[in-house]
Design an enzyme around this catalytic site. Structure first.
Site, PDB file in Angstrom:
ATOM      1  N   GLY A 117       0.762  -1.289   0.018  1.00  0.00           N
ATOM      2  CA  GLY A 117       0.034  -0.016  -0.049  1.00  0.00           C
ATOM      3  C   GLY A 117       0.962   1.157  -0.024  1.00  0.00           C
ATOM      4  CB  THR A 120       4.686  -0.958   0.792  1.00  0.00           C
ATOM      5  OG1 THR A 120       4.156  -1.902   1.804  1.00  0.00           O
ATOM      6  CG2 THR A 120       5.821  -1.893  -0.158  1.00  0.00           C
ATOM      7  CB  ILE A 141      -9.281  -4.733   1.615  1.00  0.00           C
ATOM      8  CG1 ILE A 141      -9.103  -4.105   3.091  1.00  0.00           C
ATOM      9  CG2 ILE A 141      -8.671  -6.093   1.548  1.00  0.00           C
ATOM     10  CD1 ILE A 141      -9.999  -4.775   4.044  1.00  0.00           C
ATOM     11  CG  ASP A 142      -8.466   0.169   3.559  1.00  0.00           C
ATOM     12  OD1 ASP A 142      -9.254  -0.839   3.894  1.00  0.00           O
ATOM     13  OD2 ASP A 142      -7.385   0.452   4.190  1.00  0.00           O
ATOM     14  CG  MET A 184     -11.709  -3.626   8.469  1.00  0.00           C
ATOM     15  SD  MET A 184     -10.337  -4.819   7.879  1.00  0.00           S
ATOM     16  CE  MET A 184      -9.751  -5.197   9.531  1.00  0.00           C
ATOM     17  CD  GLU A 237     -11.322   0.247   9.724  1.00  0.00           C
ATOM     18  OE1 GLU A 237     -11.122  -0.746  10.545  1.00  0.00           O
ATOM     19  OE2 GLU A 237     -10.348   0.544   8.989  1.00  0.00           O
ATOM     20  CG  LEU A 287     -14.394 -12.925   9.555  1.00  0.00           C
ATOM     21  CD1 LEU A 287     -15.957 -12.808   9.933  1.00  0.00           C
ATOM     22  CD2 LEU A 287     -13.878 -14.033   9.368  1.00  0.00           C
TER      23      LEU A 287
END
Ligand code: F6P
Length: 360
Positions: A117, A120, A141-142, A184, A237, A287
């Protein structure tokens, strides 16, 4: 001499990382005849000199559908700020970036592919400025990386969150309950928005639109008045109330970065107070990051891995693969930041509003 490239996976994992590793190895081996080695545990493994993994067609053959990353991932391991705790408890951060470069030389790497991401990418960009030969593959995933339309892992997260809403709906209906699902996404509401719409949510609370709980309560009252005795509320979140703050379930620990979480329970309590109905809260948590990537994410991760190998062939050091529309392109890693947000005034939010979904 044979070309030898390395690959590492940095930051948190995302479904599709193994598919990237597989695509890199197959394209590098088959198209160019290059050798590929895997560096374990992200930049941590590069710095510590952990044993590397030889990657070939046989070692990657079962990877396409496997979640996680066979190379391991680490959220720490910044070569520009390595943490040392002294016996007296004091903590010092030192720049050991030269070790990363020395290790790449010692491993005889002609190039390194990093999948990660924004963190990195910014580390890799700085190493490139020092002379390292690195290209990047974006993952999260965001879906909040600014330079690519989409990242792999996002589709899998949405599928998991949507499936959770589908399941919550049936039990909500049986028990006439309001069901809150916390998802998330860090400071972006992409997972909440897309899963919320796909899962038939009545309210979606996202970081980009601070919420007023009375708007959600009124929505649920209207549903009740129309005979619908259950409701589904998705809470990102990173959501926060108007004039209020985000909530963290990990903070104040020098060993761990703060982690968002807990707003689902706050919303649940507030709904119970204003409505008096039974409310239940589910926090979906990791999950969303685990398990098999969806076919879409396998496809995208495979395209990204393949494209990264070609970026290496073109010596595009400091560049990252990106997707614009249906086209693969490359962008400077140094510009990759986690700043892509849902536009509160945009079409997507408007569509959801037109369908009767409230944002609080
Ligand atoms: O960036 C991906 C993500 O899953 C976020 O959605 C979440 O806030 C964070 O990582 C969780 O990080 P960790 O796995 O370190 O708890």
């Amino acid at each position: 001499m044979n070309t030898r490239i390395g690959i590492l996976t940095g930051g948190g994992d995302a479904p599709g990382l193994n598919a990237v590793i597989r695509a890199v190895v197959l394209a590098a081996n088959r198209h160019y005849g290059w050798e590929v080695i895997g560096i374990r545990e992200g930049f941590d493994g590069l710095l510590s000199g952990a044993p590397t993994l030889t990657l070939n067609e046989y070692t990657v053959r079962d990877l396409l559908a496997r979640g996680g990353t066979i190379l391991g991932a680490a959220n720490r391991g910044n070569p520009f700020a390595q943490r040392h705790e002294h016996p007296d408890g004091t903590v010092e951060y030192t720049d050991v970036s030269h070790i990363a470069l020395e290790r790449m030389e010692a491993l005889k790497l002609d190039a390194l592919i990093v999948a990660g991401g924004d963190g990195t990418m910014s580390i890799a960009a700085k190493l490139v400025q020092m002379g390292a030969r690195i290209v990047g593959v974006p993952k999260t995933i965001d879906n909040d990386l600014n330079l690519t339309d989409v990242t792999f892992g996002f589709d899998t997260a949405i599928s998991t969150a949507t499936e959770a809403l589908d399941k919550l709906q049936t039990t909500a209906e049986s028990h006439h309950r309001a069901m809150v699902l916390e998802v998330m996404g860090r400071n972006a509401g992409w997972i909440a928005l897309k899963a919320g719409v796909a899962g038939g949510a009545d309210a979606i609370l996202i970081p980009e639109i601070p919420f007023r709980i009375d708007v959600v309560c009124n929505k649920i009252r209207d549903l009740q008045a129309s005979g619908r005795r259950y409701s589904l509320i998705v809470v990102a979140e990173g959501a926060k109330p108007v004039g209020g703050e985000q909530q963290f379930y990990i903070s104040g620990n020098p060993l761990m970065e703060a982690r968002l979480g807990g707003m689902g329970y706050t919303v649940g309590n507030l709904l119970h107070e204003c409505l008096g109905v039974e409310v239940r809260v589910t926090v979906l948590g990791h999950l969303q990051r685990g398990g098999q990537p969806t076919p879409h994410d396998r496809w995208l991760a495979t395209r990204f891995g393949w494209a990264a190998v070609h970026l290496v062939a073109q010596k595009q050091w400091g560049h990252m693969v990106a997707l614009r529309g249906e086209k693969l392109t490359s962008v400077p890693m140094v510009d990759a930041t986690s700043t892509k947000r849902v536009d509160p005034e945009g079409d997507l939010v408007q569509m959801a509003r037109d369908l009767g979904i409230v944002f609080g």
